[in-house]
Scaffold this active site. Structure first.
Site, short mmCIF file in Angstrom:
data_model
loop_
_atom_site.label_atom_id
_atom_site.label_comp_id
_atom_site.label_asym_id
_atom_site.label_seq_id
_atom_site.Cartn_x
_atom_site.Cartn_y
_atom_site.Cartn_z
CB SER A 1 45.90 47.26 74.53
OG SER A 1 46.57 46.17 74.64
CG ASN B 1 43.87 35.74 69.05
OD1 ASN B 1 44.41 36.82 69.53
ND2 ASN B 1 43.80 35.18 67.89
CB THR C 1 -0.25 59.47 85.00
OG1 THR C 1 -1.28 60.22 85.16
CG2 THR C 1 -0.39 58.37 85.96
CG HIS C 2 0.16 62.45 81.62
ND1 HIS C 2 0.22 62.09 80.26
CD2 HIS C 2 -0.68 61.21 81.93
CE1 HIS C 2 -0.64 60.99 79.90
NE2 HIS C 2 -1.20 60.74 81.00
CB SER D 1 25.54 78.98 94.27
OG SER D 1 26.09 79.79 93.39
CE LYS E 1 21.38 77.48 92.80
NZ LYS E 1 20.34 77.03 91.94
CG ASN F 1 23.04 73.95 93.36
OD1 ASN F 1 21.82 74.24 93.44
ND2 ASN F 1 23.99 74.65 92.89
CD GLU G 1 22.10 69.15 89.47
OE1 GLU G 1 22.47 69.67 88.70
OE2 GLU G 1 22.01 69.40 90.68
CD GLN H 1 44.91 46.70 71.67
OE1 GLN H 1 45.45 45.59 71.68
NE2 GLN H 1 45.17 47.93 71.10
CE LYS I 1 41.41 43.97 76.59
NZ LYS I 1 41.22 44.18 75.06
#
Ligand code: ARG
Length: 459
Positions: free
Chosen positions: A24, A111, A156-157, A278, A284, A286, A291, A323, A326
């Site tokens: 590990s 341990n 709403t919606h 872009s 563009k 973005n 995102e 193990q 992690k």
């Protein structure tokens, strides 16, 4: 060659595939500072209780300091054959100080050691994340104060529902992130018990002082049951659950930013610093950062799922399955940290487009509830009847292609003869938001008060 850490009963070394699946160190080397801090505390306790001599303890502590500087200077050679951070540190200690190094592991096991290291890491990271959440809340509270009067549509919606203020919308997230910080703080309280001294699983025959090691590592107390101690990974699960919920909240805000930046909405603008262009479409801009915040939440939730699945059905106490705790935890908490920083930067950066937001707030008969409320208040109509009358007026305005406020008084009175000129007072979006003064409502005076409350609390 057999392993020098436990070679006693081993005649041969591990096979190639064993060497591949077992170690590990590639990821747990990240716990070096916690591992060394735990070893220092254990060593000092062993000396204080007379389990090892002061001279050996002095050598061990010096050796550990050397190892810490070697790792920080990146001159330390990590060995995969030595499996993990615990054995890498111990092996180097042996090289540095000889036989005294072998006394450090008295009354201890990997341990309880790994449980301690991992808890310390989760604790440090939780503290850092709480700070980052507060930074984000501060950015949102500042926007809220600056835009307590900026009107936008409340949805709403994803349909225009009622006008709200941009400040109120920002403060909604401040509340969510406060609960997230609270979940991390709560997890931290339960986490803060020291595993050191549980040893392999049953405790130890040496007269160790667990209160002393707990105190040295700023734990509130030692854990009470040695078996629970080495088997417990609740603390990681809780941190990941808190991280997942925080991530869900971040993704909701991220989604709104993406939407608000689109040509169809144009509610906010992000600067060059937080957007990308872009390679083919020159026009563009973005919102990649938003995102990515939205997308990265998948990894955080994935880590929670991964750990829950790994632990499920695992009998007591330690099994090597653990193990696997992690990598997902490191990745998830790193990811959350980046997302929180990116979101705070976007919130700072974004400029609301007030005119577009206000115009958008007006469409879709967003003050219809205000009309219904006026009928209730001024004419003593039961709300259900007022709802019906308003519905008829909305249908009429819709047919004529005009806003509710553009209906004539005659048209209004056709629906109910008792309606007066005063009704027009409540039909603007400004009047609508100003009237929502109930506790928790969107009225600018509420928003200003709440923003100030948060600013005071967060600074
Ligand atoms: N590398 C192990 C882990 O990450 C440390 C504990 C190993 N203990 C053991 N008995 N093999 O969990």
């Amino acid at each position: 060659m057999s392993n020098k850490m436990w070679g006693g009963r081993f005649a041969t070394g591990p096979s190639e595939i064993m060497e591949e699946i077992n170690p590990s160190i590639a990821f747990d080397k990240r716990l070096y500072a916690q591992d060394i801090a735990g070893s220092r505390a254990h060593c000092q306790m062993l000396a204080a209780t007379g389990i090892i001599s002061d001279e050996d303890a002095k050598q061990i502590l010096q050796g550990l300091d050397t190892i810490l500087s070697e790792i920080e200077a990146e001159t330390f050679t990590f060995s995969t054959a030595l499996e993990d951070i615990h054995m890498n540190v111990e092996a180097r200690l042996t090289e540095l100080i000889g036989p005294a190094a072998g006394r450090l592991h008295t009354g201890r096991s990997r341990n309880d050691q790994v449980a301690t290291d991992f808890k310390l890491y989760v604790r440090d990271t939780v503290d850092m994340l709480i700070g980052q959440i507060e930074t984000l809340q501060l950015a949102l509270a500042r926007k809220a104060r600056d835009h307590a009067d900026t009107i936008m549509p409340g949805f709403t919606h994803l349909q225009n529902a009622q006008p709200v203020t941009f400040g109120h919308h920002c403060l909604a997230y401040v509340e969510m992130f406060a609960r997230d910080a609270g979940r991390f703080a709560d997890a931290r309280k339960r986490l803060n018990e020291c595993p050191l001294g549980a040893a392999a699983l049953a405790g130890t025959s040496f007269p160790i002082d667990r209160e002393m090691t707990a105190k040295a590592l700023q734990f509130d107390r030692p854990t009470a049951n040695s078996m629970d101690t080495v088997a417990d990974r609740d603390f990681a699960l809780e941190a990941l659950a808190a991280a997942t919920i925080t991530g869900v909240h971040l993704s909701r805000l991220a989604e709104e930013i993406v939407l608000w930046c689109s040509a169809q909405f144009r509610f906010v603008a992000l600067s060059d610093a937080l957007t990308t262009g872009s390679s083919i479409m020159p026009q563009k801009r973005n919102p990649d950062a938003a995102e990515l915040v939205r997308g990265k939440v998948g990894r955080i939730h994935g880590a929670l799922t991964s750990l829950v699945t790994m632990l499920k059905g695992l009998g007591l106490t330690f099994s090597k399955d653990m193990q696997e705790d992690k990598e997902p935890t490191f990745d998830a908490l790193d990811t959350l940290s980046v997302c929180l920083a990116a979101m705070a930067a976007m919130v700072d950066d974004m400029t609301p487009n007030k005119d577009t937001m206000r115009a958008s707030a007006k469409i879709g008969f967003s003050t219809a509830t205000d009309l219904a409320d006026w009928l209730v208040r001024s004419l003593g109509m039961p709300f259900r009847d007022a709802h019906h009358v308003t519905g008829a007026l909305v249908a009429e305005a819709e047919k004529a292609g005009i806003d509710l406020a553009d209906l004539t008084l005659e048209q209004m009175q056709a629906a109910d003869g008792r309606i007066t000129e005063e009704v027009f007072d409540v039909l603007t979006v400004e009047k609508s938001v100003a009237s929502r003064r109930s506790l928790g409502g969107t009225a600018p005076e509420n928003v200003r008060r709440e923003a100030e409350r948060w600013l005071k609390q967060l600074t």
